[in-house]
Design an enzyme around this catalytic site. Structure first.
Site, PDB file in Angstrom:
ATOM      1  N   GLY A  24     156.288 119.625  67.920  1.00  0.00           N
ATOM      2  CA  GLY A  24     157.483 119.072  67.300  1.00  0.00           C
ATOM      3  C   GLY A  24     158.684 119.917  67.632  1.00  0.00           C
ATOM      4  CB  VAL A  29     149.523 121.775  65.986  1.00  0.00           C
ATOM      5  CG1 VAL A  29     148.187 121.909  65.265  1.00  0.00           C
ATOM      6  CG2 VAL A  29     150.641 121.620  64.982  1.00  0.00           C
ATOM      7  CE  LYS A  44     153.365 124.525  60.551  1.00  0.00           C
ATOM      8  NZ  LYS A  44     154.032 123.557  59.640  1.00  0.00           N
ATOM      9  CG  ASP A 138     156.202 113.715  52.120  1.00  0.00           C
ATOM     10  OD1 ASP A 138     156.580 112.558  51.853  1.00  0.00           O
ATOM     11  OD2 ASP A 138     156.189 114.180  53.268  1.00  0.00           O
TER      12      ASP A 138
END
Length: 328
Positions: A24, A29, A44, A138
Site C-alpha cells: 500500500g 506485507v 507488515k 471499523d
C-alpha cells in the site's frame, strides 16, 4: 542521526521474509517464518519514505500496543513488533482462508443458523476488546477473516480507539467505513463508546442475512443520511427466513440511540446462544458452534492481493488522513 525510541518493548523473535503479499501507500506485507514461532506469519513493514512522518509512526506503534493487550481466539494473534533494518514492523497471524466479505460475494446470504454462530464469535471478540478499553470502530465483513477451522477472526485495529489513552486524539474527526458506521460515529461524537461497535455488528448481521448492508446509496452522504434518519427495510420484508428473536436483535443493534441498543457485546452473545439452544436443542447447538464448515484457502493472484492482506496496510494508509477517513 537520532534513533527514535520505541514506545513498546520490541519482540525477541526473528523473522525471515518470504513472498510479498501486498503493498500500500505506506506499508508492505510479507509472508514470513520465524524459528521462535511454530507457524508462518504475516509481517507488515512501514515504507522508509514514511518513517519520518511522526503521525503515521505514532499510529503504527499505537496499533502494536493495542494488539499486545488482546489475546482471544477470535482476534488476530499478534507476535510483536520492532525495527528491522531501519523499518518499523509487526508480525501477526497469517490468515489465508479469505474474509467474510469474500464469502458473501461468492455465495450470497448465509443460513440464519450460521449467522447466529458467526455473530456469537464476533460478539465474543468485541467484548474482549471492550474489556480492555478498545473500541474497534471499523467492524465490517472485510475485517473478519476465516481461520483453518472455519471460525471468524477479527482483524484491523488500525483506527481503533483506546479509551485508556489520550495520547492521540481524534475528537471531531470522522473515521470508519460509512456503510457500517453508527450515527454517533458519523457525527464524531466525543462520547462515542463501545456501543458504536454494536451498531456495526447489527450492520454485519443484516448483511450476512440479506447479502448487503442495511443502507446503500450512490455516495457516503446518502448512506450517512439513512444511518442518521431512516430505518432499514425489515428482514421479513426482504424475504429472510429467520426466527423472530434473531430479527429482533438485529433491530435492537441498529437503534439510532446508543442507549436503546443491547447493554454489551456479552449480552448479545448470551442472548443468541440461549435462543439457538432453545431452537435447535443443546446438543445440536453445541455441535454447530464447535464444528463449523471449513473454508478452503483463498486463491492468491499476485496482481490482485487477497482481501485479508489489504487490511494490514489500510490501517496505516488511513492514519495519514488529516481530516476524514472513509473506507469502503
Amino acid at each position: 542521526m537520532t534513533v527514535r525510541k520505541l514506545k513498546f518493548l520490541p519482540t525477541k523473535a526473528t523473522f525471515k521474509l518470504g513472498e510479498q503479499l501486498g503493498m500500500g501507500t505506506v506499508g508492505v506485507v510479507y509472508r514470513a517464518t520465524s524459528p521462535d514461532i511454530d507457524e508462518p506469519v504475516a509481517v507488515k513493514l512501514l515504507h522508509p519514505n514514511v518513517s519520518g512522518d511522526e503521525n503515521i509512526v505514532n499510529r503504527f506503534e499505537r496499533e502494536i500496543m493495542i494488539m499486545e493487550r488482546l489475546n482471544h481466539p477470535h482476534i488476530v494473534r499478534h507476535y510483536g513488533g520492532g525495527i528491522m533494518e531501519g523499518q518499523h514492523f509487526y508480525a501477526m497471524q497469517l490468515l489465508d482462508h479469505g474474509s467474510l466479505k469474500d464469502r458473501l460475494a461468492k455465495g450470497g446470504p448465509l443460513p440464519w443458523q450460521i449467522v447466529t454462530v458467526y455473530t456469537i464469535q464476533i460478539a465474543s471478540a468485541l467484548q474482549h476488546a471492550h474489556n480492555h478499553g478498545i473500541v474497534h470502530r471499523d467492524l465490517k465483513p472485510s475485517n473478519l477473516f476465516f481461520d483453518a477451522e472455519g471460525n471468524l477472526v477479527l482483524g484491523d485495529f488500525g483506527i481503533a480507539r483506546d479509551t485508556h489513552s489520550a495520547e492521540i486524539t481524534d475528537h471531531g474527526v470522522t473515521v470508519g467505513t460509512y456503510a457500517y458506521m453508527a450515527p454517533e460515529q458519523i457525527q464524531a461524537d466525543a462520547r462515542m463508546d463501545y456501543k458504536a461497535d454494536l451498531y456495526s455488528l447489527g450492520c454485519v448481521m443484516y448483511e450476512m442475512l440479506t447479502g448487503h448492508p442495511p443502507f446503500t446509496g450512490a455516495n457516503f452522504a446518502q448512506v450517512w443520511d439513512q444511518h442518521l434518519h431512516h430505518q432499514p427495510i425489515g428482514l421479513r420484508e426482504k424475504g429472510v427466513d429467520c426466527p423472530e428473536w434473531l430479527a429482533k436483535i438485529v433491530v435492537q443493534l441498529l437503534e439510532k440511540d446508543p442507549h436503546d441498543r443491547p447493554f454489551s457485546a456479552r449480552t448479545v452473545q448470551g442472548y443468541l446462544k440461549q435462543h439457538l439452544t432453545d431452537e435447535l436443542g443443546e446438543q445440536q447447538a453445541d455441535e454447530l458452534i464447535e464444528h463449523l464448515p471449513e473454508v478452503p484457502k483463498a486463491e492468491y493472484r499476485r496482481d490482485e492481493p487477497r482481501t485479508w492482506v489489504l487490511w494490514l496496510v489500510l490501517g496505516a494508509i488511513a492514519a495519514g488522513c488529516a481530516a476524514m477517513v472513509l473506507r469502503s
